[in-house]
Scaffold this motif. Structure first.
Motif, PDB file in Angstrom:
ATOM      1  N   SER A 169       1.548  -0.755  -6.423  1.00  0.00           N
ATOM      2  CA  SER A 169       0.992  -0.191  -5.191  1.00  0.00           C
ATOM      3  C   SER A 169      -0.522  -0.091  -5.226  1.00  0.00           C
ATOM      4  O   SER A 169      -1.131   0.142  -6.278  1.00  0.00           O
ATOM      5  CB  SER A 169       1.569   1.203  -4.930  1.00  0.00           C
ATOM      6  OG  SER A 169       2.971   1.171  -4.868  1.00  0.00           O
ATOM      7  N   ALA A 193      -0.368   4.818  -9.178  1.00  0.00           N
ATOM      8  CA  ALA A 193      -0.838   3.650  -8.430  1.00  0.00           C
ATOM      9  C   ALA A 193      -1.337   2.567  -9.376  1.00  0.00           C
ATOM     10  O   ALA A 193      -2.039   2.851 -10.361  1.00  0.00           O
ATOM     11  CB  ALA A 193      -1.949   4.059  -7.469  1.00  0.00           C
ATOM     12  N   TYR A 239      -8.617   0.217   3.234  1.00  0.00           N
ATOM     13  CA  TYR A 239      -7.163   0.465   3.203  1.00  0.00           C
ATOM     14  C   TYR A 239      -6.502  -0.068   4.473  1.00  0.00           C
ATOM     15  O   TYR A 239      -5.441  -0.717   4.415  1.00  0.00           O
ATOM     16  CB  TYR A 239      -6.907   1.960   3.037  1.00  0.00           C
ATOM     17  CG  TYR A 239      -5.655   2.455   3.691  1.00  0.00           C
ATOM     18  CD1 TYR A 239      -4.394   2.151   3.187  1.00  0.00           C
ATOM     19  CD2 TYR A 239      -5.722   3.229   4.853  1.00  0.00           C
ATOM     20  CE1 TYR A 239      -3.238   2.606   3.811  1.00  0.00           C
ATOM     21  CE2 TYR A 239      -4.584   3.677   5.476  1.00  0.00           C
ATOM     22  CZ  TYR A 239      -3.341   3.359   4.959  1.00  0.00           C
ATOM     23  OH  TYR A 239      -2.210   3.802   5.584  1.00  0.00           O
ATOM     24  N   VAL A 268       0.861  -1.182   0.000  1.00  0.00           N
ATOM     25  CA  VAL A 268       0.000   0.000   0.000  1.00  0.00           C
ATOM     26  C   VAL A 268       0.894   1.226   0.000  1.00  0.00           C
ATOM     27  O   VAL A 268       2.028   1.197   0.487  1.00  0.00           O
ATOM     28  CB  VAL A 268      -0.949   0.021   1.213  1.00  0.00           C
ATOM     29  CG1 VAL A 268      -1.921  -1.135   1.171  1.00  0.00           C
ATOM     30  CG2 VAL A 268      -0.177   0.032   2.528  1.00  0.00           C
ATOM     31  N   ALA A 269       0.374   2.324  -0.562  1.00  0.00           N
ATOM     32  CA  ALA A 269       1.166   3.555  -0.639  1.00  0.00           C
ATOM     33  C   ALA A 269       0.237   4.745  -0.798  1.00  0.00           C
ATOM     34  O   ALA A 269      -0.933   4.606  -1.184  1.00  0.00           O
ATOM     35  CB  ALA A 269       2.151   3.486  -1.812  1.00  0.00           C
ATOM     36  N   SER A 270       0.755   5.929  -0.490  1.00  0.00           N
ATOM     37  CA  SER A 270       0.009   7.161  -0.719  1.00  0.00           C
ATOM     38  C   SER A 270      -0.081   7.423  -2.216  1.00  0.00           C
ATOM     39  O   SER A 270       0.697   6.874  -3.014  1.00  0.00           O
ATOM     40  CB  SER A 270       0.700   8.334  -0.032  1.00  0.00           C
ATOM     41  OG  SER A 270       1.951   8.594  -0.657  1.00  0.00           O
ATOM     42  N   LEU A 271      -1.001   8.285  -2.618  1.00  0.00           N
ATOM     43  CA  LEU A 271      -1.134   8.632  -4.033  1.00  0.00           C
ATOM     44  C   LEU A 271       0.160   9.224  -4.576  1.00  0.00           C
ATOM     45  O   LEU A 271       0.554   8.955  -5.714  1.00  0.00           O
ATOM     46  CB  LEU A 271      -2.290   9.618  -4.220  1.00  0.00           C
ATOM     47  CG  LEU A 271      -3.695   9.061  -3.986  1.00  0.00           C
ATOM     48  CD1 LEU A 271      -4.724  10.184  -4.050  1.00  0.00           C
ATOM     49  CD2 LEU A 271      -4.035   7.973  -4.992  1.00  0.00           C
ATOM     50  N   ALA A 325       2.910   6.208  -4.728  1.00  0.00           N
ATOM     51  CA  ALA A 325       2.514   4.904  -5.274  1.00  0.00           C
ATOM     52  C   ALA A 325       3.216   4.609  -6.593  1.00  0.00           C
ATOM     53  O   ALA A 325       3.497   5.510  -7.388  1.00  0.00           O
ATOM     54  CB  ALA A 325       1.007   4.874  -5.471  1.00  0.00           C
ATOM     55  N   SER A 365      -2.275   9.554 -10.642  1.00  0.00           N
ATOM     56  CA  SER A 365      -1.179   8.924  -9.902  1.00  0.00           C
ATOM     57  C   SER A 365      -0.670   7.686 -10.643  1.00  0.00           C
ATOM     58  O   SER A 365      -1.305   7.185 -11.576  1.00  0.00           O
ATOM     59  CB  SER A 365      -1.657   8.525  -8.504  1.00  0.00           C
ATOM     60  OG  SER A 365      -2.448   7.356  -8.566  1.00  0.00           O
ATOM     61  N   ALA A 408      -5.926  10.988  -7.865  1.00  0.00           N
ATOM     62  CA  ALA A 408      -5.857   9.528  -7.945  1.00  0.00           C
ATOM     63  C   ALA A 408      -5.778   9.058  -9.393  1.00  0.00           C
ATOM     64  O   ALA A 408      -5.020   8.142  -9.727  1.00  0.00           O
ATOM     65  CB  ALA A 408      -7.063   8.916  -7.257  1.00  0.00           C
ATOM     66  N   LEU A 457      -6.641   0.997  -7.062  1.00  0.00           N
ATOM     67  CA  LEU A 457      -7.219   1.906  -6.078  1.00  0.00           C
ATOM     68  C   LEU A 457      -8.393   1.253  -5.357  1.00  0.00           C
ATOM     69  O   LEU A 457      -9.111   0.426  -5.931  1.00  0.00           O
ATOM     70  CB  LEU A 457      -7.706   3.191  -6.761  1.00  0.00           C
ATOM     71  CG  LEU A 457      -6.645   4.062  -7.430  1.00  0.00           C
ATOM     72  CD1 LEU A 457      -7.306   5.084  -8.343  1.00  0.00           C
ATOM     73  CD2 LEU A 457      -5.774   4.758  -6.386  1.00  0.00           C
ATOM     74  N   SER A 470      -3.540   2.172  -3.499  1.00  0.00           N
ATOM     75  CA  SER A 470      -3.863   3.373  -2.736  1.00  0.00           C
ATOM     76  C   SER A 470      -5.376   3.466  -2.617  1.00  0.00           C
ATOM     77  O   SER A 470      -6.099   2.554  -3.043  1.00  0.00           O
ATOM     78  CB  SER A 470      -3.271   4.613  -3.400  1.00  0.00           C
ATOM     79  OG  SER A 470      -3.306   5.717  -2.515  1.00  0.00           O
TER      80      SER A 470
END
Length: 344
Positions: A34, A52, A79, A24-27, A30, A50, A47, A55, A36
């Motif tokens: 990953s 990622a 999450y 998992v990771a932040s936007l 990511a 990103s 988002a 989501l 998010s």
């Protein structure tokens, strides 16, 4: 983990490609592997742009994201659960480190992990699959429940009880003496603090938080409560189930806080009060009286420029005088109105 497997475990619906997810990771941080989440509409644009790989999002947001998604009602909760699945806690390694000092009268489960420099005094009980990391101190006749994790330099003082699946973060002190002193005319005399601290199951206590033992009755932290870092809980306080308290809150002695309350950072709670279930106290608020109705309460003064604050503070000093003048003016106005009616 395949996104389809994660969707099944989280109780959501897979929308889009069944990609493989590793973390998992932040936007902002990511990558293609990953996962998010998007919990609010204002983050939809970020988002979608990103990097990622997938989501977590509400169903109505999914069409706007253009990425593989797990659609579910509460992305933030999902999450939290996904993070536990993708980043599991280290496996307990049973055993007692050679440098630990464990009393012959202590009971330590064979499945527990006791780290270097740990001290466990006589009569203490350490439950199954507990982890006590470096330099933890467990006082005489204290009890630690199953699967509890205690980080380095935590103190659990004599006689205190910690439930199952509790997390105590570094530097927490459980069972320090309450602040009890009697004035003897020319000096203070210490009042022995003979109560305990009782922490029920599934509680988490933050780093350098201190919880004082009771003077007579126990200080109690009920099941599922969450306490952040640097909180002071005084003697004989009771904190209800699933209440969450942010950093730097101070709670004075013998106050009872109900279940499912939320206390914002740096709130100050006076002693001998009762706060009912379902109360939210905003950050920086001083609570000086009992609260009997659920809801949100605040008492902090909004930030201003210092010059403006000084002017307003000067006016507040004359608030009583101003109130008296208003009352006198109201009386004069009422008298003038009455005279005008008589003249008519």
């Amino acid at each position: 983990m395949r996104l389809s497997e994660l969707a099944t475990l989280l109780g959501g619906e897979l929308v889009g490609a069944d990609v493989e997810i590793g973390r998992v990771a932040s936007l902002a941080q990511a990558g293609a592997d990953s996962l998010s989440f998007v919990a609010q509409k204002r983050f939809i644009a970020a988002a979608s742009q990103s990097a990622a790989g997938a989501l977590l999002a509400r169903p109505e947001a999914v069409p706007q994201l253009g990425k593989p998604c797990i659609a579910l009602a509460d992305p933030y909760l999902a999450y939290a659960r996904a993070a536990r699945l993708l980043h599991p806690a280290p496996v307990t390694v049973p055993g007692i480190h050679a440098s630990a000092i464990v009393s012959a009268d202590a009971q330590v489960a064979a499945s527990a992990q006791i780290g270097p420099g740990v001290v466990i005094e006589a009569g203490a009980v350490i439950g199954e699959r507990c982890v006590l990391q470096a330099h933890v101190f467990v006082g005489s006749h204290a009890q630690i429940g199953d699967e509890t994790l205690i980080h380095p330099h935590v103190t659990v003082a004599a006689g205190c009880r910690v439930g199952a699946r509790v997390i105590l973060h570094p530097g927490a002190v459980i069972g320090s003496d309450g602040f009890g002193n009697a004035w003897a005319g020319d000096h203070w005399e210490k009042i022995p603090q003979i109560g305990r601290v009782i922490i029920e199951d599934d509680v988490e206590i933050g780093a350098n938080t201190t919880i004082d033992r009771g003077a007579l009755d126990d200080t109690v932290i009920r099941r599922g409560a969450r306490l952040d870092n640097l909180i002071q809980v005084a003697h004989n306080v009771v904190i209800g189930e699933h209440t969450a308290i942010a950093a730097c809150v101070g709670i004075a002695g013998s106050t009872t806080i109900g279940a499912r309350c939320q206390l914002g950072g740096a709130a100050m709670i006076s002693g001998h009060l009762e706060i009912c279930d379902g109360v939210t106290i905003l950050g920086g608020t001083l609570v000086a009286k009992t609260i009997r109705q659920p809801g949100a309460y605040s008492g902090s003064y909004p930030m201003q420029g210092h010059g403006e604050w000084l002017k307003n503070a000067a006016q507040l000093r004359h608030l009583d005088e101003l109130a008296d003048r208003v009352k006198q003016l109201e009386k004069r106005l009422a008298a003038l109105s009455a005279a005008a009616e008589e003249a008519e």
